[in-house]
Design a protein around this motif. Structure first.
Motif, short mmCIF file in Angstrom:
data_model
loop_
_atom_site.label_atom_id
_atom_site.label_comp_id
_atom_site.label_asym_id
_atom_site.label_seq_id
_atom_site.Cartn_x
_atom_site.Cartn_y
_atom_site.Cartn_z
N CYS A 143 0.82 -1.22 0.00
CA CYS A 143 0.00 0.00 0.00
C CYS A 143 0.85 1.27 0.00
CB CYS A 143 -0.93 0.02 1.21
SG CYS A 143 -2.25 -1.20 1.14
N LEU A 144 1.83 1.34 0.89
CA LEU A 144 2.60 2.57 1.06
C LEU A 144 3.68 2.76 0.00
CD1 LEU A 144 2.98 2.51 4.95
CD2 LEU A 144 1.58 4.10 3.59
N LYS A 148 1.59 3.57 -3.32
CA LYS A 148 1.72 4.96 -2.89
C LYS A 148 0.41 5.54 -2.36
CE LYS A 148 5.55 5.92 -6.03
NZ LYS A 148 5.76 4.62 -6.57
N LEU A 151 -1.10 7.37 4.08
CA LEU A 151 -0.87 6.57 5.27
C LEU A 151 -2.18 6.10 5.92
CD1 LEU A 151 1.04 5.38 7.39
CD2 LEU A 151 0.95 7.58 8.57
N SER A 154 -3.86 3.45 3.87
CA SER A 154 -3.08 2.21 3.94
C SER A 154 -3.33 1.48 5.24
CB SER A 154 -1.59 2.51 3.80
OG SER A 154 -1.30 3.08 2.56
#
Length: 184
Positions: A143-144, A148, A151, A154
């Motif tokens: 996810c991060l 991208k 936060l 994610s």
């Protein structure tokens, strides 16, 4: 196999699913080392990893064979991206505000290879971290780093997926997850 045939096989369209196929075959071997069924007749800790990795391996094999066949037919679009190879990342045109990026050119290799590297790390670290912590870190990585995502999104997506995983397998099916050194 001639050099031309080797080149047609060794392109992005065939290499990435072939690598994923190899990882999934390794996962199949590792999952058979866990018990597939418990004494009570319920699925054991190796059952779902075996089923899912076998299904994934079949899909990866089909994608690899189809991409190879396209390359042999001389389909110039097989494994090629029409975008400029120096254009690594571009914002999707239909929703430039979403923050979701579409990889093009050489950058198109980054996401699939990142997922492959993450899966290898997840499998390698599972004896130390356990399944739940390892899967949580893998999902956060995807996810991060790879997608991208912001936060908060994610963390929420990872929490929802982990809850679904836990309640589906541990609670509903009664499948114990492999634990690591921390006992989790």
């Amino acid at each position: 196999m001639s050099a031309t045939q080797r080149r047609s096989f060794m392109n992005q369209a065939t290499l990435v699913p072939a690598l994923i196929l190899l990882v999934l075959l390794g996962w199949i071997v590792l999952s058979t080392q866990l018990s597939l069924w418990t004494d009570q007749g319920q699925p054991g800790p190796g059952f779902w990893p075996l089923v899912l990795s076998a299904l994934g391996a079949v899909l990866a094999a089909v994608i690899t064979v189809r991409a190879y066949a396209q390359g042999r037919r001389g389909d110039s679009s097989a494994g090629q991206n029409a975008a400029d190879p120096d254009d690594l990342i571009s914002v999707s045109e239909d929703d430039g505000e979403s923050g979701v990026y579409e990889e093009t050119g050489r950058g198109a290799w980054l996401r699939p290879l990142g997922i492959l590297a993450g899966l290898v790390a997840f499998i390698a670290l599972m004896p130390v971290l356990g399944f739940m912590i390892g899967l949580t870190l893998f999902l956060l990585f995807v996810c991060l780093v790879l997608i991208k995502m912001p936060l908060v999104q994610s963390l929420l997506l990872t929490a929802v997926l982990m809850a679904i995983t836990y309640f589906t397998f541990a609670v509903f099916f009664g499948v114990p997850f492999p634990t690591g050194l921390l006992g989790v």
